[in-house]
Design a protein around this motif. Structure first.
Motif, PDB file in Angstrom:
ATOM      1  N   ASP A 143      42.228  41.491  35.794  1.00 26.12           N
ATOM      2  CA  ASP A 143      41.180  41.943  34.848  1.00 26.12           C
ATOM      3  C   ASP A 143      41.408  41.523  33.387  1.00 26.12           C
ATOM      4  OD1 ASP A 143      42.660  44.409  33.759  1.00 26.12           O
ATOM      5  OD2 ASP A 143      42.427  45.060  35.833  1.00 26.12           O
ATOM      6  N   GLY A 144      41.774  42.462  32.495  1.00 26.52           N
ATOM      7  CA  GLY A 144      41.830  42.127  31.068  1.00 26.52           C
ATOM      8  C   GLY A 144      43.118  41.475  30.584  1.00 26.52           C
ATOM      9  N   ALA A 145      44.018  41.121  31.504  1.00 33.23           N
ATOM     10  CA  ALA A 145      45.338  40.610  31.091  1.00 33.23           C
ATOM     11  C   ALA A 145      45.245  39.370  30.184  1.00 33.23           C
ATOM     12  CB  ALA A 145      46.194  40.289  32.316  1.00 33.23           C
ATOM     13  N   GLY A 146      44.290  38.494  30.511  1.00 35.69           N
ATOM     14  CA  GLY A 146      44.167  37.260  29.733  1.00 35.69           C
ATOM     15  C   GLY A 146      43.752  37.538  28.300  1.00 35.69           C
ATOM     16  N   HIS A 147      42.743  38.400  28.145  1.00 38.32           N
ATOM     17  CA  HIS A 147      42.294  38.720  26.789  1.00 38.32           C
ATOM     18  C   HIS A 147      43.325  39.564  26.046  1.00 38.32           C
ATOM     19  CE1 HIS A 147      37.832  37.655  27.502  1.00 38.32           C
ATOM     20  NE2 HIS A 147      38.369  36.793  26.667  1.00 38.32           N
ATOM     21  N   PHE A 148      44.085  40.353  26.781  1.00 41.29           N
ATOM     22  CA  PHE A 148      45.159  41.127  26.131  1.00 41.29           C
ATOM     23  C   PHE A 148      46.196  40.171  25.547  1.00 41.29           C
ATOM     24  CE2 PHE A 148      49.290  43.191  26.068  1.00 41.29           C
ATOM     25  CZ  PHE A 148      49.004  44.384  25.417  1.00 41.29           C
ATOM     26  N   VAL A 149      46.621  39.212  26.350  1.00 45.44           N
ATOM     27  CA  VAL A 149      47.647  38.271  25.888  1.00 45.44           C
ATOM     28  C   VAL A 149      47.111  37.396  24.748  1.00 45.44           C
ATOM     29  CG1 VAL A 149      48.954  36.216  26.612  1.00 45.44           C
ATOM     30  CG2 VAL A 149      49.109  38.334  27.938  1.00 45.44           C
ATOM     31  N   LYS A 150      45.828  37.049  24.811  1.00 53.21           N
ATOM     32  CA  LYS A 150      45.239  36.277  23.708  1.00 53.21           C
ATOM     33  C   LYS A 150      45.227  37.118  22.427  1.00 53.21           C
ATOM     34  CE  LYS A 150      43.083  33.002  21.430  1.00 53.21           C
ATOM     35  NZ  LYS A 150      42.367  33.517  20.322  1.00 53.21           N
ATOM     36  N   MET A 151      44.951  38.406  22.595  1.00 52.58           N
ATOM     37  CA  MET A 151      44.970  39.307  21.428  1.00 52.58           C
ATOM     38  C   MET A 151      46.361  39.323  20.792  1.00 52.58           C
ATOM     39  SD  MET A 151      44.424  43.423  21.503  1.00 52.58           S
ATOM     40  CE  MET A 151      46.022  43.734  22.260  1.00 52.58           C
ATOM     41  N   ILE A 152      47.386  39.425  21.628  1.00 48.14           N
ATOM     42  CA  ILE A 152      48.751  39.428  21.091  1.00 48.14           C
ATOM     43  C   ILE A 152      49.065  38.071  20.438  1.00 48.14           C
ATOM     44  CG2 ILE A 152      51.219  39.699  21.614  1.00 48.14           C
ATOM     45  CD1 ILE A 152      49.634  42.315  21.960  1.00 48.14           C
ATOM     46  N   HIS A 153      48.621  37.014  21.072  1.00 46.28           N
ATOM     47  CA  HIS A 153      48.784  35.681  20.459  1.00 46.28           C
ATOM     48  C   HIS A 153      48.233  35.707  19.038  1.00 46.28           C
ATOM     49  CE1 HIS A 153      46.922  31.898  19.165  1.00 46.28           C
ATOM     50  NE2 HIS A 153      47.913  31.265  19.778  1.00 46.28           N
ATOM     51  N   ASN A 154      47.056  36.270  18.879  1.00 49.18           N
ATOM     52  CA  ASN A 154      46.444  36.296  17.551  1.00 49.18           C
ATOM     53  C   ASN A 154      47.209  37.203  16.596  1.00 49.18           C
ATOM     54  OD1 ASN A 154      44.536  34.685  18.789  1.00 49.18           O
ATOM     55  ND2 ASN A 154      42.826  35.642  17.747  1.00 49.18           N
ATOM     56  N   GLY A 155      47.737  38.313  17.101  1.00 53.29           N
ATOM     57  CA  GLY A 155      48.562  39.178  16.261  1.00 53.29           C
ATOM     58  C   GLY A 155      49.772  38.410  15.742  1.00 53.29           C
ATOM     59  N   ILE A 156      50.405  37.676  16.635  1.00 55.57           N
ATOM     60  CA  ILE A 156      51.567  36.858  16.236  1.00 55.57           C
ATOM     61  C   ILE A 156      51.111  35.787  15.240  1.00 55.57           C
ATOM     62  CG2 ILE A 156      53.300  35.215  17.051  1.00 55.57           C
ATOM     63  CD1 ILE A 156      53.413  36.812  19.693  1.00 55.57           C
ATOM     64  N   GLU A 157      49.948  35.207  15.517  1.00 60.14           N
ATOM     65  CA  GLU A 157      49.371  34.190  14.618  1.00 60.14           C
ATOM     66  C   GLU A 157      49.217  34.767  13.197  1.00 60.14           C
ATOM     67  OE1 GLU A 157      45.670  32.199  16.090  1.00 60.14           O
ATOM     68  OE2 GLU A 157      44.737  33.053  14.311  1.00 60.14           O
ATOM     69  N   THR A 160      40.856  40.466  15.945  1.00 63.84           N
ATOM     70  CA  THR A 160      41.912  40.455  16.971  1.00 63.84           C
ATOM     71  C   THR A 160      43.253  40.960  16.439  1.00 63.84           C
ATOM     72  OG1 THR A 160      42.139  38.110  16.493  1.00 63.84           O
ATOM     73  CG2 THR A 160      40.944  38.691  18.488  1.00 63.84           C
ATOM     74  N   GLY A 161      43.534  40.709  15.153  1.00 68.02           N
ATOM     75  CA  GLY A 161      44.777  41.211  14.565  1.00 68.02           C
ATOM     76  C   GLY A 161      44.767  42.730  14.490  1.00 68.02           C
ATOM     77  N   VAL A 162      43.623  43.258  14.082  1.00 66.11           N
ATOM     78  CA  VAL A 162      43.471  44.711  14.014  1.00 66.11           C
ATOM     79  C   VAL A 162      43.649  45.313  15.406  1.00 66.11           C
ATOM     80  CG1 VAL A 162      41.844  46.585  13.499  1.00 66.11           C
ATOM     81  CG2 VAL A 162      42.005  44.623  11.963  1.00 66.11           C
ATOM     82  N   TRP A 163      43.025  44.689  16.404  1.00 63.57           N
ATOM     83  CA  TRP A 163      43.154  45.200  17.785  1.00 63.57           C
ATOM     84  C   TRP A 163      44.619  45.213  18.218  1.00 63.57           C
ATOM     85  CZ3 TRP A 163      39.065  41.476  20.351  1.00 63.57           C
ATOM     86  CH2 TRP A 163      37.775  41.838  19.911  1.00 63.57           C
ATOM     87  N   THR A 164      45.347  44.171  17.862  1.00 62.65           N
ATOM     88  CA  THR A 164      46.756  44.111  18.275  1.00 62.65           C
ATOM     89  C   THR A 164      47.496  45.335  17.763  1.00 62.65           C
ATOM     90  OG1 THR A 164      46.713  41.697  18.131  1.00 62.65           O
ATOM     91  CG2 THR A 164      48.887  42.721  18.188  1.00 62.65           C
ATOM     92  N   VAL A 165      47.250  45.657  16.498  1.00 57.28           N
ATOM     93  CA  VAL A 165      47.963  46.783  15.891  1.00 57.28           C
ATOM     94  C   VAL A 165      47.460  48.106  16.472  1.00 57.28           C
ATOM     95  CG1 VAL A 165      48.553  47.911  13.727  1.00 57.28           C
ATOM     96  CG2 VAL A 165      48.376  45.424  13.816  1.00 57.28           C
ATOM     97  N   VAL A 204      55.236  47.215  15.847  1.00 53.72           N
ATOM     98  CA  VAL A 204      54.907  45.815  15.541  1.00 53.72           C
ATOM     99  C   VAL A 204      54.691  45.670  14.039  1.00 53.72           C
ATOM    100  CG1 VAL A 204      53.906  45.281  17.818  1.00 53.72           C
ATOM    101  CG2 VAL A 204      52.436  46.186  16.024  1.00 53.72           C
ATOM    102  N   GLY A 205      55.632  46.230  13.278  1.00 55.63           N
ATOM    103  CA  GLY A 205      55.489  46.253  11.823  1.00 55.63           C
ATOM    104  C   GLY A 205      55.233  44.886  11.202  1.00 55.63           C
ATOM    105  N   GLY A 206      55.883  43.862  11.719  1.00 53.79           N
ATOM    106  CA  GLY A 206      55.704  42.513  11.166  1.00 53.79           C
ATOM    107  C   GLY A 206      54.259  42.066  11.299  1.00 53.79           C
ATOM    108  N   ILE A 207      53.656  42.375  12.462  1.00 58.78           N
ATOM    109  CA  ILE A 207      52.265  42.006  12.700  1.00 58.78           C
ATOM    110  C   ILE A 207      51.348  42.915  11.875  1.00 58.78           C
ATOM    111  CG2 ILE A 207      50.439  41.907  14.457  1.00 58.78           C
ATOM    112  CD1 ILE A 207      52.698  41.233  16.509  1.00 58.78           C
ATOM    113  N   ALA A 208      51.661  44.217  11.879  1.00 61.61           N
ATOM    114  CA  ALA A 208      50.815  45.172  11.151  1.00 61.61           C
ATOM    115  C   ALA A 208      50.770  44.825   9.665  1.00 61.61           C
ATOM    116  CB  ALA A 208      51.349  46.589  11.352  1.00 61.61           C
TER     117      ALA A 208
END
Ligand code: 6PG
Length: 479
Positions: free
Chosen positions: A175-189, A262-267, A277-281
Motif C-alpha cells: 500500500d503506502g510504503a512507496g509514498h512513505f519512503v518518498k516522503m522520507i527521501h524528501n525530508g532528508i533532501e 513533504t518535509g512537513v509531513w516527514t516531521v 528527526v531534529g536535523g530534518i525538523a
C-alpha cells in the motif's frame, strides 16, 4: 489497443516520464491530459515518441493493452482523486492504477483500501529526480501489491536510473510504503539542502569568500566524500550571475524558502512515530523562519549590534566540510530511523539496504554516500542507528573536533546554524552516558506524580514532594 502503458497528466513531470517510457524498447505509450491542447503540443513536439494520444478518457482506456497500466502524474491531492475515479470506473480486475505524484502516504493507504474490492491494483509510487530525472531516469519507489509489481516492475525498471548496473527501483512494500519512503527521501533532501546552505553561509560570512569562490570550494568537495548531486548543483547556482544586475544570482533571490509539504509531513509523521528527526525538523523550520518577514524585521529593528565574526584561518573550509559530513550522517541516520519505525507501525517489510541502493542514482539526494549506508545495513540490518556502523562511527569521530569548532565559531559569530547545531546536539545526546532527562522525570513527579524508575533497583517510585518527601513504591509503570 496497442499501448502497454499510459500516462495521465502531461505537465512537465508527466510528459517527461511519458517520453522516457516511449524511448525504451518494448514500450508503446498512451497519453491523456484533461485539456487536449497540451496533449497535442506534446505529440507535435515529440513525434519520435510514437505516442498513442486520446482526446477522451474512454479512448485512452481503450488504447491500453491488458492488464491495463496507467501512471497518474497530476498534482498531488487536488485532481488525483478525480482521475483515479475516472480510471476505476473504466478499468477491470487485474488492471493497475499508479499514482506517481507526491501523495501523502495516508491518502495512498486509504485509496488502496477503497479500490482493492474492485480487483484493480492501486500503486502509490514515489518518483524522484525532478524534471530531468523523469526524462532520463528517476529513482522510483513503488508500493502496492506484490502482484502488481510483476507487471509494473519491468516497465519501471526500463525507465529508472541505473546505479552501478542496478536499476534504481524496488518494490518498497505494500500500500503506502512507496509514498512513505518518498516522503522520507524528501525530508532528508530538506536536511541535506539546509546543511549545504549553512556551509555556504559560514564560508561566506565567517570565511569571507565570495559566491564564485565558494562554488569552487563545493566543486572540490564534490570530488571527495561529500560527492553528491546537491553539492554539484549548489556550485552551479553559486556560480550563476544575474544578467540584469551583474550580481551573484544568490544575492538577488529573496531569502524566503517555500515548500510543498513533504518535509512537513516527514516531521509530522516522525512526531507521531516518536522518532527524533531534529536535523530534518530544523531544515523544515528554517524554511518557515525564512518566510516570516514580520518577525525577522521586528527583531532586526531591536537588535542594535551583532557579534563580531570570529577570525578563522585557511583550515576553516576543511572544518566546515567535516561538520557538513557529520551533520549529514545524522540526518540520514534519522531518516532511516523513521523508515524503520514506519515499517513497523504500518506492517511493511522494507529492505533498508535496497532503499539506500535505489537512492544512489536518479533522485535528488543521489550520492556515492548511499553506498556506505547500503553496506552498513547489508552487514547488519539490525543496527540501532547508522551512527554505530563502523564506517560512520569512524567518519564522525574523525570529523568531530572540526564539527565542534564550526558550531562554536558559528554561535560566537552569530551565524544561524539550526541544522549543524541540531545534528551535533542529537549526536551528543546519544553519546553521553547520562542525560538530564532524570531531572525532567523529577520535575514531572513533583508537579504531577508522574512517577519514575531508579537506576539501582526495579520498580516504579514516587516521592511525596508536598509531604515529608519520602519515597514510596507505586503500582504500574512510570510513563
Ligand atoms: C524529487 C523532489 C521533488 C520536489 C519536492 C520538494 O525527489 O524529485 O523531492 O519531489 O522537488 O516536491 O519540493 P518542495 O521543496 O517544494 O517541498
Amino acid at each position: 489497443a496497442t499501448a502497454n502503458i499510459g500516462v495521465v497528466g502531461l505537465a512537465v513531470m508527466g510528459s517527461n516520464l511519458a517520453r522516457n517510457l516511449a524511448s525504451r524498447e518494448g514500450n508503446t505509450v498512451a497519453v491523456y491530459n484533461r485539456t487536449y491542447a497540451r496533449t497535442e503540443e506534446l505529440i507535435t513536439e515529440h513525434p519520435e515518441a510514437g505516442f498513442v494520444a486520446s482526446e477522451s478518457i474512454d479512448d485512452f482506456v481503450a488504447s491500453l493493452t491488458k492488464p491495463r497500466t496507467a501512471i497518474i502524474m497530476v498534482q498531488a491531492g487536488k485532481g488525483t482523486d478525480a482521475v483515479i475515479e475516472q480510471l476505476v470506473e473504466r478499468f477491470e480486475p487485474g488492471d493497475i492504477i499508479v499514482d506517481g505524484g507526491n501523495a501523502n502516504f495516508h491518502d495512498t493507504i486509504e485509496r488502496e483500501k477503497r479500490i482493492a474490492p474492485t480487483g484493480i491494483h492501486f500503486v502509490g509510487t514515489g518518483i524522484s529526480g525532478g524534471e530531468e530525472g523523469a526524462l532520463k531516469g528517476p529513482s522510483i519507489m513503488p508500493g502496492g501489491s506484490e502482484e502488481s509489481y510483476e507487471t509494473l516492475g519491468p516497465i519501471l525498471e526500463s525507465i529508472a536510473a541505473v546505479a552501478e548496473g542496478e536499476p534504481c527501483v524496488t518494490h518498497v512494500g505494500t500500500d503506502g510504503a512507496g509514498h512513505f519512503v518518498k516522503m522520507i527521501h524528501n525530508g532528508i533532501e530538506y536536511a541535506d539542502m539546509q546543511l549545504i546552505a549553512e556551509a555556504y553561509d559560514l564560508l561566506r560570512t565567517v570565511g569571507g569568500l565570495e559566491p564564485a569562490a565558494i562554488a569552487d570550494v563545493f566543486t572540490e568537495w564534490n570530488k571527495g566524500y561529500l560527492e553528491s548531486y546537491l553539492i554539484e548543483i549548489t556550485a552551479e547556482v553559486l556560480r550563476q550571475v544575474d544578467a540584469e544586475t551583474g550580481k551573484p544570482f544568490v544575492d538577488i533571490v529573496l531569502d524566503q524558502a517555500g515548500s510543498k509539504g513533504t518535509g512537513v509531513w516527514t516531521v509530522q509523521n516522525a512526531l507521531d512515530l516518536g522518532v527524533p528527526v531534529g536535523g530534518i525538523a530544523e531544515a523544515v523550520f528554517a524554511r518557515a523562519v525564512s518566510s516570516k518577514p514580520a518577525q525577522r524585521e521586528a527583531v532586526q529593528k531591536v537588535v542594535t549590534s551583532r557579534p563580531d565574526v570570529q577570525k578563522v584561518d585557511s583550515s576553516f573550509a576543511d572544518d566546515v566540510s567535516k561538520a557538513l559530513y557529520a551533520s549529514k550522517v545524522v540526518a540520514y541516520a534519522q531518516g532511516f530511523d523513521a523508515i524503520i519505525a514506519g515499517a513497523e507501525k504500518y506492517g511493511w517489510n522494507i529492505n533498508k539496504d535496497k532503499i539506500a541502493k535505489i537512492w544512489r542514482g536518479g533522485c535528488i539526494i543521489r550520492a556515492q554516500f548511499l553506498n556506505r549506508i547500503a553496506d552498513a545495513y547489508d552487514e547488519n540490518p539490525d543496527i540501532a542507528t547508522l551512527l554505530e556502523a563502523p564506517y560512520f562511527a569512524d567518519a564522525v569521530a574523525e570529523g568531530e573536533a572540526a564539527w565542534r569548532r564550526v558550531v562554536s565559531t558559528a554561535a560566537l559569530s552569530g551565524v544561524p546554524i539550526p541544522g549543524f547545531g541540531a545534528a551535533l546536539s542529537y549526536y551528543d545526546s546519544l553519546a553521553v552516558p547520562r542525560l538530564p532527562a532524570a531531572l525532567v522525570q523529577g520535575q514531572r513527579d513533583f508537579f504531577g506524580a508522574h512517577t519514575y524508575k531508579r537506576v539501582d533497583k526495579e520498580g516504579t517510585f514516587h516521592t511525596l514532594w508536598s509531604g515529608d518527601r519520602t519515597e514510596i513504591e507505586t503500582e504500574g509503570s512510570s510513563h
